[in-house]
Design an enzyme around this catalytic site. Structure first.
Site, short mmCIF file in Angstrom:
data_model
loop_
_atom_site.label_atom_id
_atom_site.label_comp_id
_atom_site.label_asym_id
_atom_site.label_seq_id
_atom_site.Cartn_x
_atom_site.Cartn_y
_atom_site.Cartn_z
N ARG A 170 0.79 -1.24 0.11
CA ARG A 170 -0.07 -0.11 -0.07
C ARG A 170 0.87 1.33 0.05
O ARG A 170 0.45 2.19 0.73
CB ARG A 170 -1.01 -0.10 1.28
CG ARG A 170 -1.90 -1.25 1.42
CD ARG A 170 -2.82 -1.26 0.15
NE ARG A 170 -3.60 -2.53 0.17
CZ ARG A 170 -2.96 -3.60 -0.30
NH1 ARG A 170 -1.92 -3.45 -1.21
NH2 ARG A 170 -3.71 -4.62 -0.31
N SER A 220 -10.52 -1.01 3.84
CA SER A 220 -9.63 -1.26 5.20
C SER A 220 -9.21 -0.01 5.73
O SER A 220 -8.51 0.65 4.70
CB SER A 220 -8.68 -2.31 4.87
OG SER A 220 -9.00 -3.39 4.30
N GLU A 290 -4.23 3.08 6.62
CA GLU A 290 -4.12 2.97 5.23
C GLU A 290 -4.80 4.06 4.34
O GLU A 290 -4.06 4.63 3.30
CB GLU A 290 -4.67 1.80 4.59
CG GLU A 290 -4.67 1.33 3.31
CD GLU A 290 -5.33 0.22 2.81
OE1 GLU A 290 -5.05 -0.92 3.52
OE2 GLU A 290 -6.12 0.03 1.74
#
Ligand code: FAD
Length: 296
Positions: A170, A220, A290
């Site tokens: 990520r 998420s 994230e």
């Protein structure tokens, strides 16, 4: 007054536009100015004018991984969702950054190209997917991207190779250096249409079974800490179902925070703070977000 010398048609430009309508989680204050360019020349013009008038620029894709603060975004917000052409050439697909990554994966299927099956349910743009090095079920953008064309903050266009993108979990060079991603080139392999299609169906089934897709969210919220699952850590803190204002930790997938009832960005950010503290207190693990938090 049109600071763009009429080179950006007025219908592509909105003033004081509520940004919650441009995010998956349906949260966010107003953009001073929101522009939907459809051509590279328009993006060049926006960057040029932003530089001359020292107006801050913010780029968004499909808004599936951002929280925009309640006071909104100052300056110009460029939404690339109308810059979305996709071309196929043998085993390569070149997509403009606003194209849905889901559409790119479907076009790969139509052309019997394998490699993008993992992306068939990721609800973002191609540019956002590269920026985040999006991934799922063992696949990630880093496995299939070949190169990209970018615009620097001075309006210069340059090409960058996969190695130069420094793609990690990520993460990418784009999270550090503020380029505008214009086009992304994917290199895929010839596959078997039935195999590609059944893989996509299997992954869609898994996603629908596990994720609270019936509510607005931004996916998420936290990165996976090495050796742990975020959902499990949050569950073990007995936090599922906890609400602050309209934001709630999903009871279906603890790694998701859903917008259960007109949540504000402040509700979200407070809930994130609470999760981080409780997980740290119980496990001595620091959760890193994230998602991208934009605006004031
Ligand atoms: P945005 O949210 O619009 O932007 C994200 C960041 O990228 C921002 O900082 C923005 O400034 C920057 N950005 C966007 N486009 C450009 C551009 N062209 N140039 C420069 N910067 C740009 N992610 C996964 O990795 N795997 C999953 O399985 C997954 N599942 C999800 C499920 C749900 C229900 C939701 C809501 C999200 C999920 N996500 C997942 C997160 C998200 O879909 C991805 O991160 C996606 O790639 C973000 O793309 P976007 O266009 O929505 O980016």
């Amino acid at each position: 007054m049109n600071i763009f010398d009429n080179q950006i048609p007025l219908e592509k430009l909105k003033l004081n536009e509520p940004l919650k309508d441009y995010t998956y989680v349906r949260i966010g204050g107003k953009a001073d100015m929101l522009i939907h360019p459809t051509a590279k020349e328009e993006i060049i013009k926006i960057v040029e004018i932003g530089k001359i008038h020292q107006i801050p620029l913010t780029v968004i894709g499909k808004g599936s991984n951002i929280i925009i603060k309640d006071s909104g975004i100052r300056g110009i917000t460029i939404s690339l969702s109308h810059f979305h052409q996709i071309k196929v050439s043998e085993d390569k697909i070149i997509a403009q950054s606003g194209a849905n990554i889901i559409d790119v994966s479907r076009i790969a299927l139509d052309n019997t190209l394998t490699g993008l099956e993992f992306a068939c349910g990721i609800p973002g743009s191609t540019g956002g997917a590269l920026y985040m090095n999006a991934g799922a079920y063992g696949g990630q953008i880093a496995d299939v991207v070949e190169s990209a064309s970018l615009m620097t903050k001075n309006g210069e266009i340059m090409n960058i190779t996969r190695e130069e993108m420094k793609l990690g979990y990520r993460n990418s060079i784009f999270r550090r250096d503020k380029y505008i991603i214009l086009e992304v080139e994917f290199k895929l392999e010839k596959g078997n249409k039935d195999v590609i299609s059944s893989k996509m169906k299997e992954l869609t089934f898994k996603r629908e079974a596990k994720q609270p897709l019936e509510y607005p969210s931004c996916g998420s919220v936290f990165k996976r800490p090495e050796g742990h699952y975020v959902g499990k850590l949050i569950q073990e803190c007995n936090l599922q179902g906890t609400r602050i204002g309209g934001a709630e930790i999903s009871t279906k997938h603890a790694g998701f925070i859903i917008n259960a009832n007109n949540a504000t960005a402040e509700d979200y950010l407070e809930l994130i703070k609470l999760i981080k503290k409780r997980v740290h207190d119980k496990f001595n693990i620091y959760l890193e977000t994230e998602i991208n938090i934009l605006g004031e």
